[in-house]
Write a protein that holds these residues in place. Structure first.
Motif, PDB file in Angstrom:
ATOM      1  N   SER A 414      -4.399   2.886  12.130  1.00 32.80           N
ATOM      2  CA  SER A 414      -3.979   4.124  11.484  1.00 32.80           C
ATOM      3  C   SER A 414      -2.479   4.101  11.200  1.00 32.80           C
ATOM      4  O   SER A 414      -2.029   4.467  10.125  1.00 32.80           O
ATOM      5  CB  SER A 414      -4.308   5.334  12.359  1.00 32.80           C
ATOM      6  N   ASN A 415      -1.701   3.630  12.192  1.00 34.36           N
ATOM      7  CA  ASN A 415      -0.251   3.617  12.005  1.00 34.36           C
ATOM      8  C   ASN A 415       0.391   2.684  13.023  1.00 34.36           C
ATOM      9  O   ASN A 415      -0.069   2.547  14.154  1.00 34.36           O
ATOM     10  CB  ASN A 415       0.322   5.030  12.177  1.00 34.36           C
ATOM     11  N   LEU A 416       1.467   2.041  12.598  1.00 31.11           N
ATOM     12  CA  LEU A 416       2.265   1.167  13.458  1.00 31.11           C
ATOM     13  C   LEU A 416       3.714   1.565  13.239  1.00 31.11           C
ATOM     14  O   LEU A 416       4.258   1.353  12.158  1.00 31.11           O
ATOM     15  CB  LEU A 416       2.024  -0.296  13.080  1.00 31.11           C
ATOM     16  N   SER A 417       4.345   2.172  14.258  1.00 30.45           N
ATOM     17  CA  SER A 417       5.695   2.706  14.064  1.00 30.45           C
ATOM     18  C   SER A 417       6.607   2.316  15.211  1.00 30.45           C
ATOM     19  O   SER A 417       6.200   2.283  16.374  1.00 30.45           O
ATOM     20  CB  SER A 417       5.663   4.226  13.924  1.00 30.45           C
ATOM     21  N   SER A 418       7.868   2.014  14.869  1.00 30.36           N
ATOM     22  CA  SER A 418       8.860   1.638  15.871  1.00 30.36           C
ATOM     23  C   SER A 418       9.376   2.894  16.572  1.00 30.36           C
ATOM     24  O   SER A 418       9.679   3.899  15.931  1.00 30.36           O
ATOM     25  CB  SER A 418      10.016   0.889  15.213  1.00 30.36           C
ATOM     26  N   MET A 419       9.496   2.816  17.914  1.00 33.02           N
ATOM     27  CA  MET A 419       9.994   3.949  18.691  1.00 33.02           C
ATOM     28  C   MET A 419      11.454   3.778  19.064  1.00 33.02           C
ATOM     29  O   MET A 419      12.230   4.715  19.029  1.00 33.02           O
ATOM     30  CB  MET A 419       9.144   4.146  19.944  1.00 33.02           C
TER      31      MET A 419
END
Length: 444
Positions: A414-419
């Motif tokens: 669904s989503n791959l995001s940097s924290m």
């Protein structure tokens, strides 16, 4: 900061809209103690949050990260599962949002910490148990040589090479409280009081603990700790806990399931859930059991080296500190390419088992994801906060590899995001060039 707080309050209002007015107010009041000192993937801004302040736990994400994750879903879940419970942040936050949590934890001290937070209490009975422990401890003199016979020799003076963590008088007082707690018939009360005693152990010691492990305090030889400090600190910890229980004990959801043990096995006992949010140990070759050695040995969770070895073997294969099998079959395009690069650099590594450990780490997470695919209902979400590593210049892109592995198991990205960016080890340059990533997958 004000904008972040208003945004959090708006999210909480939306997520608790189905609750009664009193329960909404309780949740808002608890989250109102949340500070904004750092990224939501760290626990540094929740040290004074009720329940979270019972034990200073650095390796965790903040409750606002749980709120943000749940708010991003199309609809709030009614159940949530966390395979790596840690300090219980996901489970506790879920209770305040009216969501029933299931959590798994292999470390027995941390499992007690989680259950102590999630448990409900009769405060009058709890006060009576506390008084009983105080009276018994005052009359008791424990024998460190007997109770810690098989513990590491550095735990109590004279230690090894004139280094020790506790003086004999301080160890005697700590163990006197431990023995008094063990006499309680009410297991929930004993669990909480043991955790609170555990919260004093680092301050009472000659060492400090960080994400890198344990080291002696600067000038510790000139920092005498008085035995009377044990009672003072234990009492202060209890007063904080009783205040939190009175103010916030009746949460919107009081139910929970805690599964004690290895997540790769314990998840077979979990019931179906709508949602999973967790952060597994990172493949950084650090044995997180080391961080809790004081609590595990001083509080009696570990009594022999064999028990210590069995606990370490029940953790993910994310480190090489103990001799164990690294047999694994996990495979994906990015993982396979990474393994080729690691194999080429194997002679340069500080431990030649590291390449095998890396594949074994992903093999273990495949086992966890397999169970989550069984547990999570179709269309339900799995969110993971994961961190990259690097060995001999070879980057381990954990997020991408887990997406590839998850897709083979029946998940859709669904989503791959940097924290945030994390700092690599000194051997790898010591710069902030390792990604911490939120992976969001949906169960097909």
């Amino acid at each position: 900061m004000d904008m972040l707080r208003k945004e959090l309050e708006a999210h909480i209002g939306a997520l608790t809209g189905k609750l009664g007015a009193g329960q909404q107010l309780l949740a808002r009041n608890w989250f109102a103690r949340h500070e904004f000192f750092g990224p939501s993937s760290t626990n540094q801004d929740t040290h004074d949050l009720p329940f979270q302040r019972w034990y200073r736990f650095k390796e965790a994400f903040a409750p606002r990260a749980v709120v943000d994750a749940i708010r991003s879903l199309e609809a709030p879940p009614s159940t949530c599962v966390d395979p790596f419970g840690g300090s219980g942040t996901t489970a506790l936050t879920a209770q305040f949002l009216g969501i029933r949590p299931t959590t798994v934890e292999v470390n027995p001290f941390l499992a007690d910490l989680i259950e102590s937070k999630l448990q409900t209490y009769d405060t009058e009975a709890l006060l009576a148990s506390f008084r009983q422990v105080i009276d018994l401890a005052a009359a008791n003199k424990a024998d460190p040589a007997k109770l810690l016979r098989d513990a590491p020799k550095t735990l109590v003076a004279p230690g090894v090479n004139d280094r020790w963590i506790y003086s004999v008088p301080v160890a005697e007082r700590i163990l006197a409280y431990r023995q008094a707690i063990e006499t309680l018939d009410n297991k929930a009360h004993a669990r909480l009081l043991r955790v609170l005693l555990g919260s004093t152990l680092v301050t009472l010691s000659n060492v400090v603990i960080s994400g890198k492990g344990r080291r002696y305090r600067s000038g510790w030889q000139n920092r005498p700790v008085q035995p009377t400090s044990v009672h003072r600190m234990f009492e202060a910890a209890f007063l904080n806990a009783i205040e939190d229980i009175v103010r916030f004990g009746k949460r919107p959801c009081s139910e929970y399931t805690l599964l004690r043990g290895d997540a790769r096995v314990a998840l077979t006992q979990a019931e179906p859930a709508d949602f999973s949010l967790f952060s597994p140990p990172y493949p950084n070759s650090f044995d997180y059991t080391d961080i809790y050695n004081l609590e595990l040995w001083m509080l009696g969770y570990l009594k022999t080296p064999e028990e210590n070895r069995l606990l370490r073997e029940a953790t993910l294969r994310s480190h090489v500190q103990i001799k164990r099998s690294f047999e694994a079959t996990a495979s994906s395009p990015t993982l396979d390419a990474t393994m080729v690069a690691l194999e080429a650099r194997r002679p340069e590594m500080w431990d030649t088992n590291i390449p095998d450990m890396v594949r074994a780490y992903f093999d273990d997470l495949v086992a966890v994801l397999n169970q989550l695919h069984r547990i999570i209902v179709p269309g339900g979400s799995v969110m993971m906060v994961v961190g990259d590593s690097r060995y001999a210049g070879v980057a381990i892109d954990v997020g991408t590899i887990l997406v590839e592995l998850g897709q083979r198991l029946g998940f859709t990205l669904s989503n791959l995001s940097s924290m945030r960016s994390m700092r690599s080890s000194a051997q790898q340059g010591g710069t902030y060039d390792l990604d911490e990533t939120l992976v969001h997958m949906v169960r097909r």
